[in-house]
Scaffold this active site. Sequence first.
Site, short mmCIF file in Angstrom:
data_model
loop_
_atom_site.label_atom_id
_atom_site.label_comp_id
_atom_site.label_asym_id
_atom_site.label_seq_id
_atom_site.Cartn_x
_atom_site.Cartn_y
_atom_site.Cartn_z
N THR A 43 0.87 -1.19 0.00
CA THR A 43 0.00 0.00 0.00
C THR A 43 0.91 1.24 0.00
O THR A 43 2.04 1.18 0.51
CB THR A 43 -0.93 0.02 1.23
OG1 THR A 43 -0.15 -0.25 2.38
CG2 THR A 43 -2.05 -1.00 1.11
N VAL A 45 1.05 4.51 1.36
CA VAL A 45 1.55 5.26 2.52
C VAL A 45 2.52 4.38 3.32
O VAL A 45 3.60 4.83 3.74
CB VAL A 45 0.37 5.73 3.42
CG1 VAL A 45 0.89 6.42 4.66
CG2 VAL A 45 -0.56 6.65 2.64
N CYS A 46 2.14 3.12 3.52
CA CYS A 46 3.00 2.19 4.27
C CYS A 46 4.36 2.05 3.60
O CYS A 46 5.39 1.95 4.28
CB CYS A 46 2.35 0.82 4.36
SG CYS A 46 0.75 0.83 5.15
N THR A 47 4.37 2.04 2.28
CA THR A 47 5.63 1.90 1.55
C THR A 47 6.56 3.07 1.89
O THR A 47 7.75 2.87 2.17
CB THR A 47 5.35 1.84 0.03
OG1 THR A 47 4.51 0.72 -0.21
CG2 THR A 47 6.62 1.72 -0.78
N LEU A 50 7.79 2.74 5.73
CA LEU A 50 8.84 1.76 6.03
C LEU A 50 10.17 2.16 5.41
O LEU A 50 11.23 1.94 6.00
CB LEU A 50 8.39 0.35 5.64
CG LEU A 50 7.67 -0.34 6.81
CD1 LEU A 50 6.34 0.31 7.14
CD2 LEU A 50 7.52 -1.81 6.58
#
Length: 212
Positions: A43, A45-47, A50
């Site tokens: 996804t 935003v998560c990318t 992290l």
Amino acid sequence: MSTLRLGDIAPDFTAQTTEGEINFHEWLGDSWGILFSHPSDYTPVCTTELGTVAKYKEEFNKRNVKIAALSVDGVESHHGWIKDINETQNTTVNFPIIADEDKKVSDLYDMIHPNADNTLTVRSVFVIGADKKVKLIIVYPASTGRNFDELLRVIDSLQLTAYHKVATPANWKNGEDVVISPAVSNEEIPTLFPKGHKEVKPYLRVTPQPNI
Ligand code: BEZ
């Protein structure tokens, strides 16, 4: 489901991660820790989150903080996604991502908020002290990526105030003046704060940051 509060012992668990099985308390050892959840692999935003954490790893290391991410996807999925994170964020993911497929850890840390999303974890952050106690809890919705500069700032405050009788004022940043804890009497100030202090009000006493 449990309600975790500041000062509670961070629940221990054993889980599969992208760096093998970990027992959380053993893995933390004497370090401070951050456990943070994200809704789902692959996804946008998560990318970015992290990738950002990977770039900040040295800053967390300097503060003796270990970092672990979590989502309810599996290890295989995490590994595939890490390749994308490394490629798109120009970094190397250098911390474990917990595969919480059975939602055991999410339940222990109350990371699923059913009225936001019934199955996916929200963006929770838990800062855990070297004493394994929860020092900070922040929860963001899926649509808002976290500010990791703020996390570093809070860790600086938590570590400073754990060892000195001070508190940090609004928008404080490492290196700026701090306030003397209300529990410190005026008589104790010269010994505890030899750099001096300014009394703005009897309850608002300011001193240079003591640990620099
Ligand atoms: C994201 O990481 O981009 C995301 C995940 C779940 C819902 C919305 C956004």
